[in-house]
Design a protein around this motif. Structure first.
Motif, mmCIF file in Angstrom:
data_model
loop_
_atom_site.group_PDB
_atom_site.id
_atom_site.type_symbol
_atom_site.label_atom_id
_atom_site.label_comp_id
_atom_site.label_asym_id
_atom_site.label_seq_id
_atom_site.Cartn_x
_atom_site.Cartn_y
_atom_site.Cartn_z
ATOM 1 N N SER A 87 -11.704 0.559 -10.127
ATOM 2 C CA SER A 87 -11.617 1.177 -8.803
ATOM 3 C C SER A 87 -12.641 0.699 -7.854
ATOM 4 N N SER A 88 -12.932 1.338 -6.563
ATOM 5 C CA SER A 88 -14.160 0.743 -5.676
ATOM 6 C C SER A 88 -15.184 1.490 -6.265
ATOM 7 N N SER A 89 -15.325 2.394 -7.089
ATOM 8 C CA SER A 89 -16.442 3.138 -7.465
ATOM 9 C C SER A 89 -16.992 2.855 -9.046
ATOM 10 N N ALA A 114 0.799 -1.258 -0.183
ATOM 11 C CA ALA A 114 -0.131 0.111 -0.085
ATOM 12 C C ALA A 114 1.030 1.440 -0.019
ATOM 13 N N MET A 115 0.363 2.112 -0.804
ATOM 14 C CA MET A 115 1.133 3.743 -1.009
ATOM 15 C C MET A 115 -0.023 4.631 -1.087
ATOM 16 N N TRP A 116 0.252 5.845 -0.648
ATOM 17 C CA TRP A 116 -0.392 6.846 -0.806
ATOM 18 C C TRP A 116 -0.205 7.475 -2.522
ATOM 19 N N HIS A 117 -1.487 7.942 -3.045
ATOM 20 C CA HIS A 117 -1.532 8.220 -4.298
ATOM 21 C C HIS A 117 -0.417 9.193 -4.819
ATOM 22 N N GLY A 118 -0.342 10.247 -3.799
ATOM 23 C CA GLY A 118 0.749 11.225 -3.966
ATOM 24 C C GLY A 118 2.222 10.870 -4.043
ATOM 25 N N GLU A 119 2.393 9.554 -3.629
ATOM 26 C CA GLU A 119 3.880 8.960 -3.665
ATOM 27 C C GLU A 119 4.234 8.071 -4.674
ATOM 28 N N PRO A 142 -8.609 6.269 -6.634
ATOM 29 C CA PRO A 142 -8.225 7.244 -7.574
ATOM 30 C C PRO A 142 -8.456 8.948 -7.220
ATOM 31 N N ARG A 143 -9.414 9.217 -6.738
ATOM 32 C CA ARG A 143 -10.160 10.378 -6.317
ATOM 33 C C ARG A 143 -9.859 10.999 -4.895
ATOM 34 N N GLY A 144 -9.484 10.086 -4.047
ATOM 35 C CA GLY A 144 -9.385 10.666 -2.845
ATOM 36 C C GLY A 144 -10.698 10.480 -1.821
ATOM 37 N N PRO A 145 -10.697 11.261 -0.763
ATOM 38 C CA PRO A 145 -9.939 12.318 -0.272
ATOM 39 C C PRO A 145 -8.441 11.837 0.026
ATOM 40 N N ARG A 146 -7.387 12.707 -0.020
ATOM 41 C CA ARG A 146 -5.966 12.324 0.230
ATOM 42 C C ARG A 146 -5.884 11.760 1.629
#
Length: 214
Positions: free
Chosen positions: A104-106, A51-56, A133-137
């Motif tokens: 994605s989940s949505s 697992a990794m944050w989308h911003g990284e 893919p869309r957050g929230p961050r």
């Protein structure tokens, strides 16, 4: 002439060009920057959720490659959205030799879950961004918890924390390391969530990922 510069044509050109530029940028940064890798336990031979944050995400492939000590990351499936930016990320992962699961989940959540469970069953790792893919961050969606609980597999939280970087003005505050900085790669010890409630599991995953977040 109109067809040549249609929206669809432009998108195709961007999907062809940008991932290659990003691939070159990643490898150039990795070459010019100092690297420090922080991990205590090292997990081998067990299907795992990374697992990794989308911003990284920019350095995700190289982070996984180092931890797994594989030249080509051909044993991981990354969950990538069907959005336009997801298409570019999928092409980038392809350049690294990784396979992708689109959705994605949505959108396409059931199909994604089914394919990811099959990958874990076949001994493959899964790369996932809990806030994509869309957050929230820095939020954690249900998908990573569902996979970890259903297959009782471990999770490893990964972070790439550059000592100097640019942040984009996007929802995820996408991080781009500056040349010649130090890239600090952090890997949590493997942890399990199958005995936790949904909210307890999400809280734990978020906590591990925030420990060294940019």
């Amino acid at each position: 002439m109109a067809k040549l510069f249609s929206k669809e044509t432009k998108r195709k050109l961007l999907v062809w060009i940008l991932p290659r530029l990003a691939y070159a940028l990643m490898n150039l940064l990795f070459f010019t920057c100092k690297k420090k890798f922080h991990h205590q336990q090292h997990l081998f031979g067990t299907p795992t959720l990374y697992a990794m944050w989308h911003g990284e995400l920019l350095m995700a492939a190289l982070a996984y490659q180092h931890y797994s000590q594989r030249i080509h990351i051909n044993t991981v499936d990354t969950i990538i959205s069907n959005h336009f930016d997801g298409e570019m990320i999928a092409k980038l992962m392809d350049l690294h030799g990784a396979k992708t699961i689109r959705g994605s989940s949505s959108k396409g959540g059931v199909s994604v879950l089914r394919h990811a469970l099959k990958s874990l069953q076949n001994g493959r790792d899964i790369g996932i961004t809990p806030d994509g893919p869309r957050g929230p961050r820095h939020s954690v969606a249900d998908g990573v918890v569902a996979l970890a609980r259903m297959k009782k597999v471990p999770i490893i939280a990964m972070n790439c924390r550059p000592t100097s970087y640019w942040k984009m003005k996007s929802w995820d505050q996408f991080c781009i390391p500056k040349p010649f900085c130090t890239l600090e790669f952090y890997y949590s010890d493997p942890f399990y969530v199958h005995e936790l409630s949904l909210e307890e599991a999400k809280t734990l995953i978020q906590k591990r990922l925030l420990e060294h977040a940019v």
